[in-house]
Design a protein around this motif. Structure first.
Motif, mmCIF file in Angstrom:
data_model
loop_
_atom_site.group_PDB
_atom_site.id
_atom_site.type_symbol
_atom_site.label_atom_id
_atom_site.label_comp_id
_atom_site.label_asym_id
_atom_site.label_seq_id
_atom_site.Cartn_x
_atom_site.Cartn_y
_atom_site.Cartn_z
ATOM 1 N N GLY A 70 -12.300 -11.673 0.336
ATOM 2 C CA GLY A 70 -12.104 -11.380 -1.082
ATOM 3 C C GLY A 70 -13.082 -12.122 -1.955
ATOM 4 N N PRO A 71 -12.793 -12.139 -3.249
ATOM 5 C CA PRO A 71 -13.690 -12.784 -4.206
ATOM 6 C C PRO A 71 -13.746 -14.307 -4.030
ATOM 7 C CG PRO A 71 -11.699 -11.935 -5.300
ATOM 8 C CD PRO A 71 -11.630 -11.521 -3.872
ATOM 9 N N GLY A 130 -10.035 -1.813 0.751
ATOM 10 C CA GLY A 130 -9.451 -1.966 -0.572
ATOM 11 C C GLY A 130 -8.030 -1.433 -0.724
ATOM 12 N N ARG A 134 -5.586 -5.739 -2.679
ATOM 13 C CA ARG A 134 -6.438 -5.365 -3.808
ATOM 14 C C ARG A 134 -7.621 -6.332 -3.902
ATOM 15 N NH1 ARG A 134 -4.786 -2.597 -8.650
ATOM 16 N NH2 ARG A 134 -2.677 -2.842 -7.863
ATOM 17 N N ASN A 135 -8.800 -5.783 -4.082
ATOM 18 C CA ASN A 135 -10.059 -6.527 -4.221
ATOM 19 C C ASN A 135 -10.475 -7.266 -2.956
ATOM 20 O OD1 ASN A 135 -10.296 -5.702 -6.927
ATOM 21 N ND2 ASN A 135 -9.003 -7.427 -7.590
#
Length: 195
Positions: A70-71, A130, A134-135
């Motif tokens: 993820g981010p 995805g 989420r993300n």
């Protein structure tokens, strides 16, 4: 000892491999003229071809685990993916596996050291992008079938063979008392075998 007795003795011995027992049962099925039994034994011995339906006991649930990134360098490793999501996103074909291999292959998998059997799920990774977190990107997916499921296939085949031999004894008592090496004089007993 009659062929039927030999099959029963072997099937009741938990250490006996199932494949040789099925060869004897195939011979017995040919003597009885039971095409349905011969086909079932052939499929169990050689594997189920793609056009043949697979019995319910050979439909195995698959557990999926994924690695996601993820981010800001975050990630999730070895995360279980719920079967509901797999079926919703990828379809029913991904929710279960049909074990089409021969009973000898099943026996071999059970004798192996691993507690689970891993299946190739790399194509599933593309479908899950995805959609699970989420993300988060899906980096890998692993499908696993428990060894217990393989043992259940063995058990189902053993139970069906035993049930069949008991049914044959009831349907035609005394007819199977002769040795299988001697001349067979079998009247066709009604065979109610169902897969």
């Amino acid at each position: 000892m009659s062929l039927l007795s030999e099959i029963q003795a072997s099937i009741l011995d938990s250490k006996s491999a199932i494949a040789p027992i099925l060869l004897k049962l195939r011979f017995l099925a040919s003597r009885l003229g039971s095409t349905q039994l011969e086909v079932w034994v052939k499929h169990e011995s050689e594997g189920y071809p793609s056009e043949a339906p697979v019995p319910d006991y050979r439909k195995l649930g698959i557990s999926y685990y994924g690695t996601f990134s993820g981010p800001f360098g975050s990630g999730i490793s070895n995360a279980p993916i719920p079967p509901y999501l797999i079926e919703k996103i990828a379809g029913k074909a991904w929710a279960a596996s049909e074990m089409r291999e021969s009973i000898a292959a099943v026996d071999d998998l059970v004798r192996g050291d691993d507690d689970v059997i891993e299946i190739d799920a790399s194509n599933l990774m593309l479908l899950l992008q995805g959609k699970v977190y989420r993300n988060y990107s899906c980096n890998s997916v692993t499908g696993r079938i428990s060894k217990t499921a393989m043992c259940e296939i063995q058990n189902a085949v053993r139970n069906r063979v035993l049930e069949l031999t008991i049914e044959l004894e009831r349907a035609a008592p005394g007819i199977f008392a002769c040795s299988w090496r001697s001349h067979w004089r079998l009247a066709r007993a009604p065979l109610l075998f169902s897969i």
